[in-house]
Design a protein around this motif. Sequence first.
Motif: not given
Lengths: 258, 263, 292, 347, 379
Positions: B41-43, B89
């Motif tokens: 997700k962060t990627t 994040e």
Amino acid sequence: MKLLTIEELSLHFGGVTALCNVSLQVNKGEILAIIGPNGAGKTSLLNCISGLYRPSAGRIIFQGRDITRLPPHRRAQLGISRTFQNIELFKHLSVLDNIMLGRHVHMRAGVLSGGLYWGLAQREEVAHRRRVEEIIDFLEIESVRQKPVGMLAYGLQKRVELGRALALEPELLLLDEPMAGMNAEEKEDMARFILDIAEEWGTTMILIEHDMGVVMDISDRVVVFDFGRKIAEGVPAEVQANPRVIEAYLGQQMGVER
Amino acid sequence: MLALNNVEVVYDRVILVLKGLSLSVPEGKIVALLGSNGAGKTTTLKAISGLLQAENGRVTDGTIEFCGADITNRDAEEIARRGIFQVMEGRRVFEHLTVEENLIAGSYTRKDRRHLKKDLALVYHYFPRLADLKHRVAGYLSGGEQQMLAIGRALMARPKLMLLDEPSLGLAPLLVAEIFKIIKEINQQEGTTILVVEQNANIALSIADYGYIMENGKIVLEGDVAKLKDNEDVREFYLGLTDVGKKSYRNVKHYKRRKRWLG
Amino acid sequence: MFLQLLVTGLVVGSIYALVALGFVLIYKASDCINFAQGEFLLVGAYVALALVVTYQVPFLPAVALTLCFAALLGVLVERLVLRPFIGEPVIAVIMATIGLSSLMRGIIQFIWGTDTRVFPPVFPQTPVQIGEVVVSQVYLWSLGLALLLLIIFALFFKFTITGIVMRAVADDQQAALSMGISVKRVFAITWAIAAVVAAVGGILLGNINGVNSSLAHLGLKVLPVAILGGLDSIPGAVIGGLIIGVLENLAGGYLDPIFGGGVKEVAPFVILVLILLIRPYGLFGKEIIERV
Amino acid sequence: MDCGLFTTSYEEDMAILFAPAAKLKVAAIIGCLLLFPLLVGPYYVSVANLMAIAVIGALGLNILVGFTGQISIGHGAFIGVGAYTVGVLTTKLGLSFWAALPLAGLAAAAVGALFGIPSLRLKGLYLAIATLAAQVIIEFTIIHWTSLTGGSAGIVLQPVSLGPYSLANDRVFYYFVLLLVIFAVVFTFNLFRSRVGRAFMAVRDRDIAASVMGINLLRYKVLAFALSSFYAGTAGALLAGYTRVITPENFTIDVSIQYLAMIIIGGLGSVLGSVYGAVFMMLLPIGLRALADFLGTFFPNIEHLLLAMQTALFGLIIILFLIFEPEGLAKLWKDVKNYFRLWPFSY
Amino acid sequence: GKKEAPSTGPATAEKTKEPVKIGGIFDLTGPTADVGQPYADGAKAYIDYLNSKGGVNGRQVELIDIDYAYDKTKALEAYNKLVKQDQVAAILGWGTGDTEALKQMIAADKIPYISGSYSEGLLDINLCPYNFLVAASYSDQARIALKWIKDNWKESRKPRVALIYNDTPFGKSPVADAKKYAAQIGIDIVADEVVDLKALDATSQMLDLKQKKADFAIIQGTSNLAATVLKDAKKNGLSTRFIGLNWAADEKVIKLAGPAAEGYIGVIPFAFPYEKVPGMAVIQEYLTAKGQKLEEKNQKFIQGWTSAMIMTEGIKRAGDKVTGEAIKAGLENLANFDTGGLSAPVTFTAQSHRGSEKVRLAEVKNGRFEYLTDWIGYK
Ligand SMILES: Nc1ncnc2c1ncn2[C@@H]1O[C@H](COP(=O)(O)OP(=O)(O)OP(=O)(O)O)[C@@H](O)[C@H]1O
Ligand SMILES: Nc1ncnc2c1ncn2[C@@H]1O[C@H](COP(=O)(O)OP(=O)(O)OP(=O)(O)O)[C@@H](O)[C@H]1O
Ligand SMILES: [Mg+2]
Ligand SMILES: [Mg+2]
């Protein structure tokens, strides 16, 4: 049976009061949850217990001994271990080495013996490796044991950190938001580990957690903080119904959900 | 407004993390992206905002379009200038700057400085707590306050699209509710499009219009929020609900433990 | 004697402050120490010298040209050498700047040799008599200039958006990137400014007794100044510079005859260690915020 | 090919060399090292000797910087403490070199530990500068305590003998120092797979977490300084015994920087990296000179240019290394090995 | 190292003979490079000149030179390379510190060694049987300067003299002897000032001199140090007169210090390029052939040239067997050897390697050194 007693603890940072006259008791074998809004001083309390912060006033008594002035590593030797809110693993070391480091206080070998890898050092390494492998099995992280932890996924890192804390075979285990950033399924795993530790090892735990579901389900007792003060204490159901807690922390919705 | 087509992302030239991911974010909506840890997700967000390069990652296949323009593998600053703002994040406020300086830094891409005062007022309107903390050094704020600051900082840039990465991480329930309320407000009043990544599926789906679920670098499920909420798997794995209602973590334990012993 | 040493210390200290400013600027923006600061100083001095002596440019235009050159050099160095180290650990950056200093020293030596070269007199040579104290005029100039620059920079960092952004970048480059702050540009600006400041110092120093490679040692010598004041504090650089300038001269004046020289060189470091033991981040340095 | 090895006990799993191929390789390398001085002239043996001394120094610095994460710019001075201890003890007190050698290590360790104490409160760059202060202060002491150290003139030692052999003989010294180097390398290897070494690495990666795991930060940081300086002191003592001339120039900040360059180029936190780095840095000036000589035969003027550029090239090489192989020679070597291990099946 | 290969070898038959290898350890880039560079140039020029004239005893001379940047460690490395790798027969060295450090090895390896250092410490024939000093020692130079001060002193009180030197073995070399001699002849040494070789600031030292009211100050250093001292003395309004020993007195000081150099006195063991002596004509001829100008060379060039001349003279007198011992014997054969007026005549014996005890004193007048005395000693 009291394991830990905190008496009138206060902590200030410049003008900020992180803790104010906090008194608290932890009984042997229980899981005590600490909840409270952000910045209420929960982590600060753990930091005081594990020795990272030096309180401005008050006493901390562990197993009948005043540890208020002891440095962190001495407290670890006495059997206090913890995990951190933001993972604080040794990033470049393997899972195995990280957990072996948890055994540090139980090992004796010095520079010479270690460098020669002869006698004590070698025997010790093997013996403790055995204990560590048990923990690895328990946490189900066999497949990654040789990997540097920095490369692991977040959830696994959280487990390794728990493993490292566990390897110390603590009397008192402090868990700072062990389930933050996890999805429901992973939370379940973590909850299971925590309950197993309590049951199989009899370890006393202090748990900070924002997920009320988890707190209600697995803790024996709950303490609520707000602005550095303890505002409520009791069994989960009691606390959840406490209007002060609802106002300061849970909000209407959460409070009435049950 | 934003569209990812079959995007592949590789870290360090070898680690394939996104494996042909497609999603789109319509203008003015809130889209939630859910998924387990390490799903990417962060990627995904970093691929959009161009922050991948700083971590030795690259989009190796597929395209990312924003407002009709191709922004695949562009510089982060250029993408930000086009109106995409990522709230990273773990909050990542500038620790040694004061709250207000953090906010001013957020307005860096704005061309007209005349509105600075007005923008600040707007942020303080949404987050009155920040107004009280104006001159405090950000590094010492509590988690929730830092999260507010991070979102406030994004507001200062007046982005067209705001990417939020786990805004609820480590926040108390009351604050989570509050922050998501404000996110919704921002979306409705300022018309900001929002793509939010969340672990707390309950709350994310409560404000989103549309949702994606990803596993292992791919989208496995998507749909209107209502549809997602009905899905069996989503209910079990993301919302933590069983047929009988909410399941207890204590029970889970016995069930799983039995399984472990048997297996 | 005491008064004379005190005054000499103050004026020398102002040059230290100026050079320390270069360290502070770079640290503020990129959390790294530039061990090549001394070489930047040297380049500034040599370029000005070459312009004045070889190309017969009048002094002030020569200074202006030198400063432009220094700015360019700063940008160039940032682009070619430091850029790849964005986000790398401190030690790598330290080593890179050490490498840079070696590289620059070699090139300087190649172009200008190791001989001392002298400026044609620019500032009046006759010293100024203040009471019983004699001060040479170059020193007074440097004092004034240093103070001026320091005030400008202090204001710049506190109140301009570029200043704030530079500090932001020092805190968290990735977060800055995500907000559309061009980290590259910020770095380029920082290095340009640092190189310009160094060049100013170099020209002033060169005017005192000439230029040779030993000027570059000033870079190392001034490190304690920057640390003493706190690596990221502009007022710290000023106060650190003055303190060390004075103490060093007093130590040199009174202790050198006893120890047979060299006290001037160690005195700053001894003072530094003592102060660091009490204040680990220097007098005004920002603490590293460590929360768990 | 070492794929598909299985171990049945932790002892085996934890041995350094359990694969037969690895054992063979090490034996071959040691064989080559033993034969080396018989194959080349005395000059190259003397170069190898200085290299070996540098390896010991670099190992020490890597323990501190690479493994424990405490940046030090004072290593040269600690080497100096060792050298001067030998110098003073043998010339002033008439001790034999062999008695002075371990004392030199201990003296350096003591001084190192002393300067390591601020490491509890100082971090990163501030600590680096404190060690720079150590460098400057020790250098000052050496130069100005003339009655003891001979000041800037230094000390000249009597030749050292090892039984019937003289250490002044390059070959004799070679075998002696080779033994020490092998011991030092193995010792360091072992250290970092046991308790103390692991604690060092924990301190490096995250000292707060380390303290919570029961590691006494002050003790381990000071221990790292002491241990690192012990290696340094030993290197210094060997240097003194070999060159027989000790002067302050041997121990300047440039030397400290050179050692830093060694471990960074070799690979921070890598035992073998220290070896590669030391060898590389010692070969660099010789290589440059050889290159200049060679080119000089074609272009009579270029050699002068190249010599003048030696400093510049030193800097350039460091920068290029850091940019293109930040993890150092050790990593480079590993990549090459990995490539060939899979060869011809590498993609 | 740079090999001085003959540019135009005359006799072809002789070329087949092995060249004689000698080493050069010079400072081209270090703190004494200001004087080290021209010195090395002079030495190399002489070897080149010699080779163009057929070398020594029909053999070419190959000078393998290494720049050691005034670093004793590097000198040791260079020495090792020259002796072990290149197997040179003799070495032209440079600094006091490194020559002193090497002297044990020089004696053991039997390498005749003519260094740029004229330190009294190198004259102990038992410790340093292979070191040769081609000019008056630093101690002698200082004594001569002191004697001159005393001889020209008019007032009734004792003259107050300060010593200014750098903190290296080179700088300290004459200090103890000078103090002893000063006490003997009735001169007060009022201050020791330590100034770095490359220093660009000597304010605090000059202030100290001013306070101690020194009438004279003797400088042991190189051109740069002397120039810095002279300039800061002028800035601080000192009335002290400065006398520089050999390395602190050459044309470069005048260039660097400008008007501040007026009245500066030098202790001069070698000739200036503008002197009309037979030896200078040879240099002139050689340089002209090379397309260079004598006027561009300075006194340190002459010094290097002369030193190389004396060394090769020793090799010549060694005959066909060019071993260290033979060259030593050859050098010890020199008696009142005439360098063509480039220096005082040189004499070595098996008992003493003190080549000369004589120097001339010169004063800077209108930007040029003018002799105050003829060749004088202190005895
Ligand atoms: N090292 C510190 N220096 C200054 N202030 C601090 C420090 N650590 C904590 N504080 C302050 O103390 C207060 C309590 O912080 P603490 O981290 O204990 O909160 P918390 O209850 O753990 O919150 P959260 O749920 O967000 O983790 C906050 O106001 C914080 O700003
Ligand atoms: N810089 C990096 N280099 C190499 N691998 C990386 C890097 N960043 C992330 N990864 C890997 O990519 C995968 C996806 O990571 P990502 O952070 O995108 O997951 P996520 O879905 O955001 O998880 P979380 O819920 O834990 O934040 C993980 O397996 C992670 O190990
Ligand atoms: Mg907390
Ligand atoms: Mg994530």
